[in-house]
Design an enzyme around this catalytic site. Sequence first.
Site, PDB file in Angstrom:
ATOM      1  N   LYS A   8     -76.131 -41.147  56.644  1.00  0.00           N
ATOM      2  CA  LYS A   8     -76.814 -42.071  55.711  1.00  0.00           C
ATOM      3  C   LYS A   8     -78.177 -41.500  55.372  1.00  0.00           C
ATOM      4  CE  LYS A   8     -79.941 -43.821  58.860  1.00  0.00           C
ATOM      5  NZ  LYS A   8     -81.404 -43.554  58.844  1.00  0.00           N
ATOM      6  N   GLY A  97     -82.452 -38.682  61.856  1.00  0.00           N
ATOM      7  CA  GLY A  97     -82.685 -39.791  60.921  1.00  0.00           C
ATOM      8  C   GLY A  97     -81.557 -39.952  59.927  1.00  0.00           C
ATOM      9  N   ASP A 135     -78.533 -49.279  63.904  1.00  0.00           N
ATOM     10  CA  ASP A 135     -78.033 -48.662  62.670  1.00  0.00           C
ATOM     11  C   ASP A 135     -76.514 -48.770  62.531  1.00  0.00           C
ATOM     12  OD1 ASP A 135     -80.319 -47.846  61.427  1.00  0.00           O
ATOM     13  OD2 ASP A 135     -80.157 -45.729  61.967  1.00  0.00           O
TER      14      ASP A 135
HETATM   15  O1  C5P Z   1     -81.046 -50.041  68.340  1.00  0.00           O
HETATM   16  P1  C5P Z   1     -81.299 -48.630  68.781  1.00  0.00           P
HETATM   17  O2  C5P Z   1     -80.993 -48.431  70.253  1.00  0.00           O
HETATM   18  O3  C5P Z   1     -80.657 -47.603  67.922  1.00  0.00           O
HETATM   19  O4  C5P Z   1     -82.854 -48.388  68.589  1.00  0.00           O
HETATM   20  C1  C5P Z   1     -83.524 -47.333  69.237  1.00  0.00           C
HETATM   21  C2  C5P Z   1     -84.969 -47.717  69.407  1.00  0.00           C
HETATM   22  O5  C5P Z   1     -85.621 -47.740  68.123  1.00  0.00           O
HETATM   23  C3  C5P Z   1     -85.179 -49.106  69.967  1.00  0.00           C
HETATM   24  O6  C5P Z   1     -85.185 -49.082  71.379  1.00  0.00           O
HETATM   25  C4  C5P Z   1     -86.524 -49.485  69.410  1.00  0.00           C
HETATM   26  O7  C5P Z   1     -87.539 -48.886  70.172  1.00  0.00           O
HETATM   27  C5  C5P Z   1     -86.534 -48.811  68.047  1.00  0.00           C
HETATM   28  N1  C5P Z   1     -86.142 -49.724  66.954  1.00  0.00           N
HETATM   29  C6  C5P Z   1     -87.007 -50.716  66.567  1.00  0.00           C
HETATM   30  N2  C5P Z   1     -86.674 -51.579  65.554  1.00  0.00           N
HETATM   31  C7  C5P Z   1     -85.489 -51.429  64.903  1.00  0.00           C
HETATM   32  C8  C5P Z   1     -84.592 -50.414  65.280  1.00  0.00           C
HETATM   33  C9  C5P Z   1     -84.941 -49.578  66.316  1.00  0.00           C
HETATM   34  O8  C5P Z   1     -88.106 -50.850  67.136  1.00  0.00           O
HETATM   35  N3  C5P Z   1     -85.197 -52.253  63.894  1.00  0.00           N
END
Ligand code: C5P
Length: 279
Positions: A8, A97, A135
């Site tokens: 993406k 990313g 994501d």
């Molecule tokens: O949800 P995921 O484990 O992929 O997110 C990784 C890290 O990115 C989270 O632990 C958080 O620190 C940060 N994050 C965030 N806000 C979001 C998505 C991710 O702070 N909307």
Amino acid sequence: MKLSAPAKVNLSLRVLGKRADGYHDLESLMAPLSLCDTVEIDLHPGAENFSLTCSDLTVPADDSNLAVMAAREFSTATGVPLGGQIHLDKVIPHGAGLGGGSSDAAAVIRGLNVLTDLQLPLEKLESIAAGVGSDVPFFIRGGAAWVRGRGERIEPCELPQQFFLLLIKPPFGVSTAWAYAAWANSKSAEDPPSSTTFGGVQWMNDLEAPVFRKFLLLPVLNQWLNEQPETCIARMSGSGSTVFAVCPTAADAESLSARATAYLGNTFQIFTASTISHL
Ligand code: C5P
């Protein structure tokens, strides 16, 4: 069963603020790309665990891999014991990313929904996906969408046009958690967002400023892309480290790719891709 798992790009990414649970509320226009991993799933009757193999040996192939976490989450959420083999044929770089790991995880959820014949509705698959990572829900439907909340609220949309991209992934990644923390700790939250309109889209990324302040190669790359004749817009995707140029045509993206490869050498991963409207 074999599934395609697209990368993406964030055409726009606004970070709205930090939440009580530590995540950040965001509003992002995201589109899937023609750049894809392939995910192969084989269910083994009677098995209750998944093992993972991966073409890229730098990707962790243990239970911490989002694809395995997705299989577990699906099994727990549906109450159906499942096990078998997952193979990832990686093309999408990680720490980039570009959502590669999240897309692989969503492909596992989509695949298990078919293989088990449960035929759960998309909303249910999205809620299972949200338990795996922020994501992951975006990749369940497979088209462009506005993404809100911490990533779990998906509003499908049509892009005004198809976009042709040149993507450059430097030989280092950026941690998503670090990028959000850097945004929260920086003054950029108060800065007016820098945005550029092209092709009916306002291109912006609030994570660019804090990430560019630490990873000094990225603004240099972005500047170089901006100086190229084929570039309409140059931005970072998600939390980085990939920067991309939007080009008028696929041929322009190819010619920019050849020049970028000559300029940067082969320690950078360079891809051309276009936005896709469905899987
Ligand atoms: O949800 P995921 O484990 O992929 O997110 C990784 C890290 O990115 C989270 O632990 C958080 O620190 C940060 N994050 C965030 N806000 C979001 C998505 C991710 O702070 N909307």
